[in-house]
Design a protein around this motif. Structure first.
Motif, mmCIF file in Angstrom:
data_model
loop_
_atom_site.group_PDB
_atom_site.id
_atom_site.type_symbol
_atom_site.label_atom_id
_atom_site.label_comp_id
_atom_site.label_asym_id
_atom_site.label_seq_id
_atom_site.Cartn_x
_atom_site.Cartn_y
_atom_site.Cartn_z
ATOM 1 N N ARG A 46 0.810 -1.099 0.233
ATOM 2 C CA ARG A 46 0.027 -0.004 0.131
ATOM 3 C C ARG A 46 0.896 1.164 -0.040
ATOM 4 O O ARG A 46 0.539 2.206 -0.389
ATOM 5 N N ARG A 61 2.093 8.165 -6.539
ATOM 6 C CA ARG A 61 2.296 8.348 -5.064
ATOM 7 C C ARG A 61 3.650 7.687 -4.564
ATOM 8 O O ARG A 61 4.129 8.162 -3.581
ATOM 9 N N TYR A 62 3.990 6.566 -5.300
ATOM 10 C CA TYR A 62 4.970 5.921 -4.815
ATOM 11 C C TYR A 62 6.371 6.536 -4.808
ATOM 12 O O TYR A 62 7.291 6.602 -4.270
ATOM 13 N N GLN A 82 -1.357 5.522 -7.946
ATOM 14 C CA GLN A 82 -0.698 4.992 -6.985
ATOM 15 C C GLN A 82 0.800 4.953 -7.456
ATOM 16 O O GLN A 82 1.534 4.862 -6.558
#
Length: 270
Positions: free
Chosen positions: A74, A127-128, A124
């Motif tokens: 996550r 965001r990493y 995602q």
């Protein structure tokens, strides 16, 4: 699966070329990217059930690919924790508690290649941070090759989220488009780079399909549809959207409906 065999020939051709160049000594990592509406699930099914057996010369009556899904964490907290997560998650599917050397030995004993699949949304990925892809590829670069007698095929599917519609959502839409563009630029850079101990390929972006694509599919797969069915499908689409192309999701649903209608008509005639 038949309605989702439209187009993608260029992508399959490039994937096949990479497979022929890559032997079992190193993992092959293929990155496939496109928006939400390009039916990546059906594409992966096509790759595993049709394209890979054909390219690798597998007799599907005797052997089948071993497939594993590998979730990403996550949150991204650096390379070491990321690699530990990948090892733990993959081991849960292969051999709980095993490290890469033991998992590779298990793969080597299998009669057919191993396919590992991961999926991630562009938001995602963004965001990493930009280093996560290099860390992911580094994980497979470090994969033990001393017992690599069976191919290891790793597929990453990146879904570009479609911008929201409506005036109130314009700012969010611009942000989504900016994120998608940033991911595409990073993938272009990856595709231009060379890496040891792993073969990496970024396949062409999944785009919508046009009338000629569907006509080629109809003819090449002996689909029980008339030329007029295809012409009308695109004529109606253009009348309502003013667009020449349609997403695979839209095309697949329309073709499914046409095939069902044609099948029902044939049964009724019988």
């Amino acid at each position: 699966l038949l309605p989702y065999m439209v187009d993608r020939t260029h992508l399959m051709r490039e994937l096949g070329a990479k497979l022929k160049r890559a032997g079992p000594a190193v993992p092959l990592v293929a990155i496939i990217h496109g928006d939400d509406a390009q039916c990546q699930d059906q594409l992966h099914t096509r790759i595993c059930e049709i394209e890979l057996p054909n390219v690798l010369g597998l007799d599907k009556r005797k052997v089948s690919l071993t497939k594993h899904y590998l979730e990403w964490p996550r949150e991204y907290r650096g390379a070491r924790e990321f690699h530990d997560h990948l090892t733990y998650t993959l081991a849960q599917r292969v051999q709980p508690g095993a490290l890469p050397p033991a998992m590779q030995r298990a793969f080597a004993a299998l009669p057919a290649p191993v396919v590992i699949q991961s999926r991630i949304l562009s938001s995602q990925w963004h965001r990493y941070g930009t280093s996560v892809l290099d860390d992911y590829l580094a994980y497979w670069q470090a994969w033990p090759s001393d017992t690599a007698v069976q191919r290891l095929l790793v597929f990453i599917y990146i879904k570009y989220e479609l911008p929201e519609t409506g005036w109130r959502r314009m700012l969010a839409a611009r942000r989504t488009e900016a994120v998608n563009a940033a991911v595409e630029r990073q993938l272009e850079a990856v595709n231009r780079s060379d890496r040891d101990r792993v073969m990496v390929t970024v396949l062409p972006k999944l785009d919508g399909i046009d009338e000629q694509d569907v006509e080629d599919w109809r003819t090449g797969h002996d689909a029980p549809l008339a030329r007029e069915d295809v012409r009308r499908m695109f004529s109606e689409h253009k009348a309502t959207t003013s667009e020449e192309r349609m997403s695979m999701e839209v095309a697949g649903k329309k073709l499914e409906a046409l095939l069902r209608a044609r099948s029902g008509a044939l049964l009724g005639a019988a």
